[in-house]
Design a protein around this motif. Structure first.
Motif, PDB file in Angstrom:
ATOM      1  N   HIS A 211       0.669  -1.122  -0.060  1.00  0.00           N
ATOM      2  CA  HIS A 211      -0.017   0.016  -0.087  1.00  0.00           C
ATOM      3  C   HIS A 211       0.826   1.124  -0.083  1.00  0.00           C
ATOM      4  O   HIS A 211       0.706   2.129  -0.777  1.00  0.00           O
ATOM      5  N   PHE A 214       2.844   1.527  -3.342  1.00  0.00           N
ATOM      6  CA  PHE A 214       2.064   2.005  -4.519  1.00  0.00           C
ATOM      7  C   PHE A 214       1.632   3.361  -4.300  1.00  0.00           C
ATOM      8  O   PHE A 214       1.792   4.390  -5.392  1.00  0.00           O
ATOM      9  N   TRP A 222      -2.624   7.239 -10.487  1.00  0.00           N
ATOM     10  CA  TRP A 222      -3.248   6.688  -9.836  1.00  0.00           C
ATOM     11  C   TRP A 222      -4.750   6.583 -10.055  1.00  0.00           C
ATOM     12  O   TRP A 222      -5.520   5.453  -9.798  1.00  0.00           O
ATOM     13  N   GLY A 226      -7.007   3.313 -10.803  1.00  0.00           N
ATOM     14  CA  GLY A 226      -8.280   3.059 -10.071  1.00  0.00           C
ATOM     15  C   GLY A 226      -9.491   2.566 -11.023  1.00  0.00           C
ATOM     16  O   GLY A 226     -10.125   2.013 -10.883  1.00  0.00           O
ATOM     17  N   TYR A 258      -3.180   6.790  -1.947  1.00  0.00           N
ATOM     18  CA  TYR A 258      -3.181   6.092  -0.983  1.00  0.00           C
ATOM     19  C   TYR A 258      -4.725   5.993  -0.337  1.00  0.00           C
ATOM     20  O   TYR A 258      -5.117   4.735  -0.249  1.00  0.00           O
ATOM     21  N   LEU A 261      -6.340   3.173  -3.073  1.00  0.00           N
ATOM     22  CA  LEU A 261      -6.305   1.918  -2.860  1.00  0.00           C
ATOM     23  C   LEU A 261      -6.887   1.418  -1.432  1.00  0.00           C
ATOM     24  O   LEU A 261      -7.305   0.344  -1.471  1.00  0.00           O
ATOM     25  N   LEU A 277      -3.960  -6.001  -8.276  1.00  0.00           N
ATOM     26  CA  LEU A 277      -3.369  -4.711  -8.409  1.00  0.00           C
ATOM     27  C   LEU A 277      -2.195  -4.792  -9.570  1.00  0.00           C
ATOM     28  O   LEU A 277      -2.194  -3.875 -10.335  1.00  0.00           O
TER      29      LEU A 277
END
Length: 303
Positions: A211, A214, A222, A226, A258, A261, A277
Motif C-alpha cells: 500500500h 504504491f 493513480w 483506479g 493511498y 487503494l 493490482l
C-alpha cells in the motif's frame, strides 16, 4: 425529499454485531469455512424476520473486523426499512439473531451487542426519530452488488444440513453444507498463483507495505489504475475517484493514491489481491512499480 413517485426507494446501512461472550468470536466463526454457512443462515433468517419478508432487506457484504461482524444492508422499499428499524429499536432483531445463531451453530445462547450506522451517522442515537433514520439510510446509496461470496452462500444454505437441538447443553455439533465447497469468484480474484513476466507468484492479499509503495510511486497515474480496478470493484466508481481527487488535492498525489487503494482494500476485503493490482498496473504501463511490489526490483520507482 426522499423519493419521487417514479423513483425506487433505495438505501443502505451497516449493522455491527459483537458477541459479549468471551468464548464466542463472530468474526472467527464467519472466517471458518465450516461455520460460515451457519452464521450466514442465521443472519438471513433474522433479517427476514425483521421485515416479515424474505426479500425485504438484502445483504451486500459481510466484513470481519474483530471484534465486530459488519453487515452491509440494502433496502429497496421505505416500508421494509421502516419495519426493520422498528424491529431493531424494539430489540426483536437482536433476539431473533441470538435465537437463529443458537440453532444454526448448535450452541448455547449467543449474547450480542448491536449497532446500526448509515455513513457517519450512528442511528442508535436517533432511533425514536424514525423519519430521520430513514433519511440517513436513503442518503447512503449501496456502492456494490452482492459479493460473489454472498451469492455462493445463498446457494450453499439451500442444501445446508444442520443437526438442530433445543438443549442448550448440547454444543459443538457440526453444521456444514451437504456438499461443502469454498466460495469461488473469478480466477483473477481467487487463484492461488498468477503469472507475471513469465514468473509465478503467490496471489496474496495486498499488504500495508504494498500500500505504501504504491502510494509513493504511482504518481499521477493513480486515477488510471483506479479505473482499471473499478471494472471488478463497484466501490471505485468514476464519481468516487473524482471525489477522492478533490478531497485530498491539498495533501497531494501520495494521499490521493493511498486513499484510492484504501477504498479498494476496504471494499474487497480478502479479494483485494496483489494479482488484481498487478494487472491494473500492467494495463497502465507501470511495469517497474509492479516489479517493485513483487520484489523483482526493490529500488526502482515508477514514474
Amino acid at each position: 425529499k426522499m423519493a419521487g413517485s417514479s423513483a425506487p426507494w433505495i438505501g443502505s446501512a451497516y449493522l455491527f454485531l459483537q458477541s459479549t461472550c468471551k468464548t464466542i468470536a463472530l468474526p472467527a466463526l464467519y472466517e471458518s469455512s465450516q461455520k460460515k454457512p451457519c452464521v450466514f443462515k442465521a443472519l438471513k433468517l433474522a433479517l427476514a424476520d425483521s421485515t416479515s419478508s424474505g426479500n425485504g432487506v438484502d445483504m451486500l457484504k459481510v466484513h470481519c473486523s474483530h471484534p465486530h461482524l459488519i453487515v452491509q444492508l440494502k433496502f429497496c422499499k421505505r416500508e421494509n426499512c421502516r419495519q426493520f428499524l422498528r424491529s431493531y429499536r424494539e430489540g426483536a432483531l437482536q433476539k431473533s439473531l441470538q435465537s437463529h445463531l443458537q440453532v444454526s451453530l448448535a450452541t448455547t445462547m449467543v449474547p450480542l451487542e448491536v449497532q446500526l450506522k448509515a455513513g457517519s451517522e450512528h442511528l442508535d442515537k436517533m432511533l425514536k426519530d424514525e423519519d430521520r433514520c430513514l433519511e440517513c439510510i436513503y442518503r447512503e446509496k449501496p456502492d456494490r452488488l452482492p459479493d460473489e461470496e454472498i451469492t455462493e452462500l445463498e446457494e450453499c444454505i439451500k442444501s445446508l444440513t444442520c443437526h438442530e437441538s433445543t438443549n442448550n447443553n448440547v454444543a459443538g455439533k457440526d453444521c456444514s453444507p451437504s456438499q461443502p465447497r469454498p466460495p469461488q469468484g473469478s480466477s483473477l480474484l481467487t487463484q492461488p498463483t498468477f503469472i507475471f513476466q513469465g514468473q509465478q507468484f503467490d496471489n496474496r492479499t495486498i499488504t500495508p507495505d504494498d500500500h505504501q509503495k504504491f502510494a509513493k510511486s504511482v504518481s499521477k497515474k493513480w486515477k488510471q489504475v483506479g479505473r482499471s480496478l473499478q471494472r471488478s470493484c463497484r466501490a471505485l466508481r468514476d464519481s468516487v475517484i473524482d471525489t477522492l481527487a478533490l478531497d485530498y488535492d491539498r495533501e497531494g498525489l501520495y494521499e490521493q493514491a493511498y486513499q484510492m487503494l484504501l477504498r479498494f482494500i476496504q471494499s474487497e476485503g480478502k479479494k483485494a489481491t496483489i494479482a488484481r493490482l498487478i494487472a491494473a498496473l500492467e494495463e497502465n504501463g507501470l511495469i517497474s512499480l509492479a516489479e517493485e511490489l513483487l520484489g523483482i526490483h526493490s529500488s526502482e520507482e515508477c514514474s
